[in-house]
Design a protein around this motif. Sequence first.
Motif, PDB file in Angstrom:
ATOM      1  N   TRP A   6      16.760  18.729  41.236  1.00  0.00           N
ATOM      2  CA  TRP A   6      18.195  18.964  41.016  1.00  0.00           C
ATOM      3  C   TRP A   6      18.488  20.268  40.282  1.00  0.00           C
ATOM      4  O   TRP A   6      19.639  20.665  40.190  1.00  0.00           O
TER       5      TRP A   6
ATOM      6  N   PRO B 258      12.293   5.523  51.276  1.00  0.00           N
ATOM      7  CA  PRO B 258      13.631   5.198  51.774  1.00  0.00           C
ATOM      8  C   PRO B 258      13.692   5.233  53.298  1.00  0.00           C
ATOM      9  O   PRO B 258      12.900   5.924  53.946  1.00  0.00           O
TER      10      PRO B 258
ATOM     11  N   GLU C  63      19.046  13.018  47.584  1.00  0.00           N
ATOM     12  CA  GLU C  63      19.309  12.213  46.399  1.00  0.00           C
ATOM     13  C   GLU C  63      20.394  12.921  45.590  1.00  0.00           C
ATOM     14  O   GLU C  63      20.223  14.064  45.173  1.00  0.00           O
TER      15      GLU C  63
ATOM     16  N   PRO D 159      22.125  18.433  44.863  1.00  0.00           N
ATOM     17  CA  PRO D 159      21.377  17.314  45.453  1.00  0.00           C
ATOM     18  C   PRO D 159      19.921  17.691  45.725  1.00  0.00           C
ATOM     19  O   PRO D 159      19.609  18.849  46.020  1.00  0.00           O
TER      20      PRO D 159
ATOM     21  N   THR E 247      15.366  14.045  49.614  1.00  0.00           N
ATOM     22  CA  THR E 247      14.656  12.768  49.514  1.00  0.00           C
ATOM     23  C   THR E 247      13.190  12.937  49.901  1.00  0.00           C
ATOM     24  O   THR E 247      12.298  12.298  49.326  1.00  0.00           O
TER      25      THR E 247
END
Length: 229
Positions: free
Chosen positions: A18, A118, A125, A153, A156
């Motif tokens: 992030w 996931p 994410e 973001p 993932t």
Amino acid sequence: MESDELSRPALLLVHGAWHASWCWDEPRSVLDADGWTTSAVDLPSAGQPAGIHDDARAVLEELGRIEGPVVVVAHSYGGIPVTQAVAEAANVSHVVYLTSFQLDVGESLLSFHGAPVPPDPNGFEAVPDDPIPLFFGDTPRAAAEAAVARLVPQSTRSFSEPLTRAGWHTIPSTYVICEQDQAIPVARQEVLAARAGAVHRLASDHSPFLSAPGECAALLAKIALGSAG
């Protein structure tokens, strides 16, 4: 002093999920003023659909631009691509894991936490809810709010891809435990730190580069000088 500076390794600073290279600005200014050569890299997985191998390539490309020995400092998620990258680099003398994921071959961030992959690994994410207590609990409020505004973001895929190489098996490493960290609990840091050759501690939150930049810079310099010796 001049001979001391000539013998110093360079420092490459690698951010976590992030974030981006801006998070290192304050300790870099302290280190640069003290005669250190520093650089920082932006990992593509922060804001782009990239994985750990894309991030590792970005680290390797930056290492290729640095002459002489390099101490790589990895924060949080950044430890994962750094672990992959340094196994392929010829100029890395030491790795510092700053409250970071010092994973082994076959492990991913999610598998280390016992979490499933996931269903859509190609997504993102979102920035965690209420990130200030999670990341910046000891950071001055204005600086914490400014940092939150710059978070993006995270891919993932970067959390679910496993390592295929682990450079810390052959390159000396140091782990820095941040004792007030709310993002990676100290008990989990202790498990990771057991893989390192040396362990230091900071009484800081997850982001000592913002909450204690001078202390963070001083510790990194101490570790780097020790690695050069």
